[in-house]
Enzyme design. Structure first.
Site: not given
Length: 169
Positions: A65, A149, A162, A166
């Site tokens: 994790d 990303s 998200y 990023k």
């Protein structure tokens, strides 16, 4: 990468970027590649694939994790014990919850931030002492690769957590 040992997070799903990174590291002569992921149900399939690159002894897939400091510490200790050191950290783990601002629960955003942002910090902080020791084995020492990303540059209202995570990385 000849003779080096690497941790690659987010590499427990066949066909994903993490698995491709592991395969490339093995092809380039890595002594050990430790893939980590919360999921390990595809471990046998991935291990078979990696055996074609460098043999099973050089590859491991361990459950991990990335949001847990204790698990990071245990991972680094295990890598140092089994492989004699750590040379490369690839922070690749990431999750996405597709929801816009209007309907995305804060809890979901926090989960995405924990995996995609906070885990980068934890990995770097916990691995840094081991990576500093790499200078004794290889000129230039260890390396950290944070796989982010293009989403950080191209935000979308339909996947806000998200994109924010990023960009923060």
């Amino acid at each position: 990468l000849e003779g080096k040992v690497a941790i690659v997070t987010g590499a427990g799903r066949n066909g994903n970027i993490g698995v491709a990174i592991c395969e490339a590291f093995l092809r380039e002569g890595a002594k050990g590649v430790i893939a980590t992921d919360l999921r390990d149900d595809e471990a046998d399939v991935i291990a078979d694939r990696m055996a074609k690159s460098a043999g099973r002894e050089a590859f491991r897939l361990w459950r991990h994790d990335v949001t847990s400091e204790a698990e990071w510490k245990a991972l680094v200790a295990r890598v140092e014990s089994e492989f004699g050191g750590l040379d490369v950290l690839v922070n690749n783990a990431g999750i996405s919850i597709h929801a816009g601002i209007a309907d995305c629960p804060l809890e979901d955003v926090r989960k995405v931030m924990a995996v995609n942002h906070d885990a980068l910090f934890l990995g770097m902080q916990v691995c840094l002492p081991a990576l500093k020791k790499a200078v004794d084995r290889f000129p230039g020492g260890g390396a950290i690769i944070n796989n982010l990303s293009m989403a950080s540059y191209m935000p979308s209202a339909h996947n806000i957590g998200y994109h924010v995570s990023k960009a923060a990385g």
